[in-house]
Scaffold this motif. Structure first.
Motif, PDB file in Angstrom:
ATOM      1  N   ILE A  14       0.844  -1.198   0.000  1.00 25.26           N
ATOM      2  CA  ILE A  14       0.000   0.000   0.000  1.00 25.26           C
ATOM      3  C   ILE A  14       0.879   1.249   0.000  1.00 25.26           C
ATOM      4  O   ILE A  14       0.626   2.201  -0.749  1.00 25.26           O
ATOM      5  N   LEU A  15       1.920   1.243   0.810  1.00 31.27           N
ATOM      6  CA  LEU A  15       2.839   2.391   0.847  1.00 31.27           C
ATOM      7  C   LEU A  15       3.506   2.603  -0.508  1.00 31.27           C
ATOM      8  O   LEU A  15       3.714   3.741  -0.932  1.00 31.27           O
ATOM      9  N   TYR A  16       3.819   1.524  -1.185  1.00 29.71           N
ATOM     10  CA  TYR A  16       4.419   1.629  -2.513  1.00 29.71           C
ATOM     11  C   TYR A  16       3.493   2.412  -3.445  1.00 29.71           C
ATOM     12  O   TYR A  16       3.932   3.293  -4.176  1.00 29.71           O
ATOM     13  N   GLY A  17       2.213   2.097  -3.404  1.00 22.42           N
ATOM     14  CA  GLY A  17       1.241   2.819  -4.229  1.00 22.42           C
ATOM     15  C   GLY A  17       1.191   4.299  -3.878  1.00 22.42           C
ATOM     16  O   GLY A  17       1.145   5.157  -4.759  1.00 22.42           O
ATOM     17  N   LEU A  18       1.202   4.602  -2.584  1.00 26.54           N
ATOM     18  CA  LEU A  18       1.193   6.004  -2.150  1.00 26.54           C
ATOM     19  C   LEU A  18       2.446   6.734  -2.620  1.00 26.54           C
ATOM     20  O   LEU A  18       2.371   7.845  -3.154  1.00 26.54           O
ATOM     21  N   GLU A  19       3.599   6.113  -2.436  1.00 26.97           N
ATOM     22  CA  GLU A  19       4.860   6.751  -2.799  1.00 26.97           C
ATOM     23  C   GLU A  19       5.001   6.895  -4.313  1.00 26.97           C
ATOM     24  O   GLU A  19       5.478   7.899  -4.811  1.00 26.97           O
ATOM     25  N   LYS A  20       4.539   5.889  -5.054  1.00 25.00           N
ATOM     26  CA  LYS A  20       4.611   5.912  -6.511  1.00 25.00           C
ATOM     27  C   LYS A  20       3.799   7.069  -7.083  1.00 25.00           C
ATOM     28  O   LYS A  20       4.173   7.657  -8.086  1.00 25.00           O
ATOM     29  N   SER A  21       2.719   7.401  -6.416  1.00 26.73           N
ATOM     30  CA  SER A  21       1.858   8.483  -6.906  1.00 26.73           C
ATOM     31  C   SER A  21       2.295   9.841  -6.360  1.00 26.73           C
ATOM     32  O   SER A  21       1.604  10.835  -6.526  1.00 26.73           O
ATOM     33  N   GLY A  22       3.432   9.872  -5.685  1.00 26.50           N
ATOM     34  CA  GLY A  22       3.944  11.142  -5.172  1.00 26.50           C
ATOM     35  C   GLY A  22       3.457  11.489  -3.787  1.00 26.50           C
ATOM     36  O   GLY A  22       3.654  12.600  -3.308  1.00 26.50           O
ATOM     37  N   GLY A  23       2.807  10.531  -3.119  1.00 23.08           N
ATOM     38  CA  GLY A  23       2.293  10.782  -1.779  1.00 23.08           C
ATOM     39  C   GLY A  23       3.401  10.898  -0.743  1.00 23.08           C
ATOM     40  O   GLY A  23       4.498  10.382  -0.921  1.00 23.08           O
ATOM     41  N   LEU A  57      -6.802   5.302   4.245  1.00 20.24           N
ATOM     42  CA  LEU A  57      -6.005   6.477   3.913  1.00 20.24           C
ATOM     43  C   LEU A  57      -5.566   6.419   2.451  1.00 20.24           C
ATOM     44  O   LEU A  57      -5.676   7.399   1.715  1.00 20.24           O
ATOM     45  N   ALA A  58      -5.096   5.267   2.009  1.00 18.25           N
ATOM     46  CA  ALA A  58      -4.654   5.105   0.623  1.00 18.25           C
ATOM     47  C   ALA A  58      -5.815   5.306  -0.340  1.00 18.25           C
ATOM     48  O   ALA A  58      -5.669   5.966  -1.364  1.00 18.25           O
ATOM     49  N   TRP A  59      -6.973   4.771  -0.016  1.00 17.32           N
ATOM     50  CA  TRP A  59      -8.138   4.965  -0.882  1.00 17.32           C
ATOM     51  C   TRP A  59      -8.465   6.446  -1.026  1.00 17.32           C
ATOM     52  O   TRP A  59      -8.749   6.926  -2.109  1.00 17.32           O
ATOM     53  N   ARG A  60      -8.447   7.158   0.094  1.00 17.07           N
ATOM     54  CA  ARG A  60      -8.761   8.599   0.054  1.00 17.07           C
ATOM     55  C   ARG A  60      -7.716   9.388  -0.723  1.00 17.07           C
ATOM     56  O   ARG A  60      -8.035  10.234  -1.543  1.00 17.07           O
ATOM     57  N   GLU A  61      -6.456   9.118  -0.439  1.00 19.10           N
ATOM     58  CA  GLU A  61      -5.364   9.872  -1.063  1.00 19.10           C
ATOM     59  C   GLU A  61      -5.262   9.609  -2.556  1.00 19.10           C
ATOM     60  O   GLU A  61      -4.983  10.511  -3.328  1.00 19.10           O
ATOM     61  N   LEU A  62      -5.464   8.371  -2.949  1.00 14.51           N
ATOM     62  CA  LEU A  62      -5.261   7.998  -4.341  1.00 14.51           C
ATOM     63  C   LEU A  62      -6.532   8.027  -5.171  1.00 14.51           C
ATOM     64  O   LEU A  62      -6.475   7.967  -6.388  1.00 14.51           O
TER      65      LEU A  62
END
Length: 70
Positions: A14-23, A57-62
């Motif tokens: 999940i963190l990978y997805g956040l970081e990949k999108s610039g989170g 959190l990931a759902w909201r952010e992404l």
């Protein structure tokens, strides 16, 4: 059943997805009461409540239920 945990592998994905999108992953985790140091070690276990918070959190952010993990 109060002591259920998740493998940190899932949390790191999940963190990978956040970081990949610039989170700002670590900043977001701390802001939502999740300890980044608890998630990063490969064999760590993440308490259920923190994992669910991370997931939401990931759902909201992404705005992406696949969390940019494709």
């Amino acid at each position: 059943m109060k002591n259920l945990t998740f493998s940190s592998h899932y949390a790191r994905a999940i963190l990978y997805g956040l970081e990949k999108s610039g989170g700002r992953a670590d900043e977001l985790l701390v802001a939502h009461g999740i300890d980044p140091a608890m998630i990063r070690p490969p064999k760590a276990r993440v308490p259920t409540d923190q994992f669910i918070r991370l997931f939401r959190l990931a759902w909201r952010e992404l705005v992406d239920k696949f969390m940019d993990i494709k």
